[in-house]
Write a protein that holds these residues in place. Structure first.
Motif, PDB file in Angstrom:
ATOM      1  N   GLN A  24      -7.874  -3.153  -2.467  1.00 38.96           N
ATOM      2  CA  GLN A  24      -7.207  -2.005  -3.330  1.00 38.96           C
ATOM      3  C   GLN A  24      -7.553  -1.744  -4.992  1.00 38.96           C
ATOM      4  O   GLN A  24      -7.409  -0.961  -4.996  1.00 38.96           O
ATOM      5  CB  GLN A  24      -5.348  -2.141  -3.469  1.00 38.96           C
ATOM      6  N   ASP A  25      -8.515  -3.105  -5.492  1.00 37.28           N
ATOM      7  CA  ASP A  25      -8.872  -2.501  -6.982  1.00 37.28           C
ATOM      8  C   ASP A  25     -10.025  -2.223  -6.372  1.00 37.28           C
ATOM      9  O   ASP A  25     -10.892  -2.162  -7.374  1.00 37.28           O
ATOM     10  CB  ASP A  25      -7.912  -3.803  -7.472  1.00 37.28           C
ATOM     11  N   PHE A  46       1.887   0.040  -1.711  1.00 43.55           N
ATOM     12  CA  PHE A  46       2.457  -0.694  -0.933  1.00 43.55           C
ATOM     13  C   PHE A  46       2.545  -1.949  -1.857  1.00 43.55           C
ATOM     14  O   PHE A  46       3.700  -3.372  -2.079  1.00 43.55           O
ATOM     15  CB  PHE A  46       1.659  -1.334   0.454  1.00 43.55           C
ATOM     16  N   HIS A  47       1.680  -2.022  -2.215  1.00 43.93           N
ATOM     17  CA  HIS A  47       1.210  -3.457  -3.129  1.00 43.93           C
ATOM     18  C   HIS A  47       1.553  -3.800  -4.385  1.00 43.93           C
ATOM     19  O   HIS A  47       2.595  -4.806  -4.954  1.00 43.93           O
ATOM     20  CB  HIS A  47      -0.465  -3.313  -3.741  1.00 43.93           C
ATOM     21  N   GLN A  48       1.781  -2.398  -5.029  1.00 37.78           N
ATOM     22  CA  GLN A  48       2.753  -2.333  -6.798  1.00 37.78           C
ATOM     23  C   GLN A  48       4.502  -2.408  -5.957  1.00 37.78           C
ATOM     24  O   GLN A  48       5.611  -2.850  -6.781  1.00 37.78           O
ATOM     25  CB  GLN A  48       2.597  -1.047  -6.791  1.00 37.78           C
ATOM     26  N   ASP A  49       4.815  -1.630  -5.203  1.00 38.04           N
ATOM     27  CA  ASP A  49       6.543  -2.238  -4.282  1.00 38.04           C
ATOM     28  C   ASP A  49       6.385  -3.681  -4.099  1.00 38.04           C
ATOM     29  O   ASP A  49       7.921  -3.428  -4.083  1.00 38.04           O
ATOM     30  CB  ASP A  49       6.709  -0.716  -3.007  1.00 38.04           C
ATOM     31  N   MET A  50       5.738  -3.723  -3.398  1.00 39.88           N
ATOM     32  CA  MET A  50       5.883  -5.051  -3.058  1.00 39.88           C
ATOM     33  C   MET A  50       6.108  -6.426  -3.766  1.00 39.88           C
ATOM     34  O   MET A  50       6.361  -7.062  -3.765  1.00 39.88           O
ATOM     35  CB  MET A  50       4.918  -6.199  -1.507  1.00 39.88           C
ATOM     36  N   LYS A  51       5.107  -6.255  -4.929  1.00 35.20           N
ATOM     37  CA  LYS A  51       5.073  -6.521  -6.286  1.00 35.20           C
ATOM     38  C   LYS A  51       4.927  -8.475  -5.729  1.00 35.20           C
ATOM     39  O   LYS A  51       5.230  -8.911  -5.749  1.00 35.20           O
ATOM     40  CB  LYS A  51       6.774  -7.227  -6.636  1.00 35.20           C
ATOM     41  N   ILE A  52       3.614  -8.316  -5.064  1.00 39.94           N
ATOM     42  CA  ILE A  52       3.064  -9.016  -5.089  1.00 39.94           C
ATOM     43  C   ILE A  52       1.528  -9.381  -5.884  1.00 39.94           C
ATOM     44  O   ILE A  52       1.507  -8.354  -6.503  1.00 39.94           O
ATOM     45  CB  ILE A  52       2.067  -9.029  -3.844  1.00 39.94           C
ATOM     46  N   SER A  53       0.799 -10.502  -6.063  1.00 43.14           N
ATOM     47  CA  SER A  53      -0.036 -10.467  -7.164  1.00 43.14           C
ATOM     48  C   SER A  53      -1.389 -10.303  -6.024  1.00 43.14           C
ATOM     49  O   SER A  53      -2.883 -10.590  -6.732  1.00 43.14           O
ATOM     50  CB  SER A  53      -0.105 -11.659  -7.672  1.00 43.14           C
TER      51      SER A  53
END
Length: 181
Positions: free
Chosen positions: A51-52, A115-122
């Protein structure tokens, strides 16, 4: 007696329908929709675009333990499992040669980033346009959430389907054992 005969007729009809349904399933998939099995060499002829914007492949990750989590933003069970993957796999083992990558099934970059941001995963999420990567591991019609644990040599060591606390505990144990080798 009529009720008994009717019950038997319904049961036979149901079984016939079940058999008909089974006939059209991919004969190469297991009962959970996997096309691969434990002990197989993991398919590695694809690129993971994160995603990055970074890119990697399973071949480049050889020598590390890789957990691929097949996921999607619309999947409620995926969302339930992700905090556990973050805490019990990514945070606990990433300094021990373990890589966790969520492979987001057929969603555009903007949706995957949100989705990545909403889930607060790294841990990173990778794009899977058209579900092409997913289809290397599971039948096209099979669902997400599923995890594939791949050892340092590129062999599949564990497969999960959906989120079950007991099965997830086994996944953690497999990763733990592999990380000690």
């Amino acid at each position: 007696m009529k009720k008994f005969i009717l019950s038997i007729a319904i049961a036979i009809t149901s079984l016939a329908g079940f058999a008909q349904e089974k006939k059209f399933e991919n004969p190469n998939s297991d009962s959970r929709g996997y096309l691969v099995k434990v002990g197989d060499k993991a398919p590695d002829d694809f690129e993971l675009i994160l995603q990055d914007g970074k890119k990697t492949t399973l071949k480049e990750l050889r020598g590390k333990i890789v957990v691929l989590q097949f996921t999607a933003s619309w999947c409620k069970v995926c969302r339930e499992e992700m905090p556990y993957l973050e805490r019990d796999i990514w945070q606990a083992y990433r300094g021990k040669g373990v890589v966790l990558i969520g492979v987001d099934r057929d969603e555009p970059l903007e949706k995957v980033q949100k989705f990545h941001q909403d889930m607060k995963i790294s841990y990173p999420l990778a794009l899977d346009p058209g579900a092409g990567i997913f289809q290397k591991f599971a039948d096209k019609k099979a669902g997400v959430t599923r995890n594939v644990v791949i050892d340092r040599e590129g062999n599949i060591q564990f497969l999960t389907r959906l989120y079950d606390k007991e099965e997830f505990g086994k996944l953690v144990n497999v990763v733990d054992q592999l990380s000690k080798n």
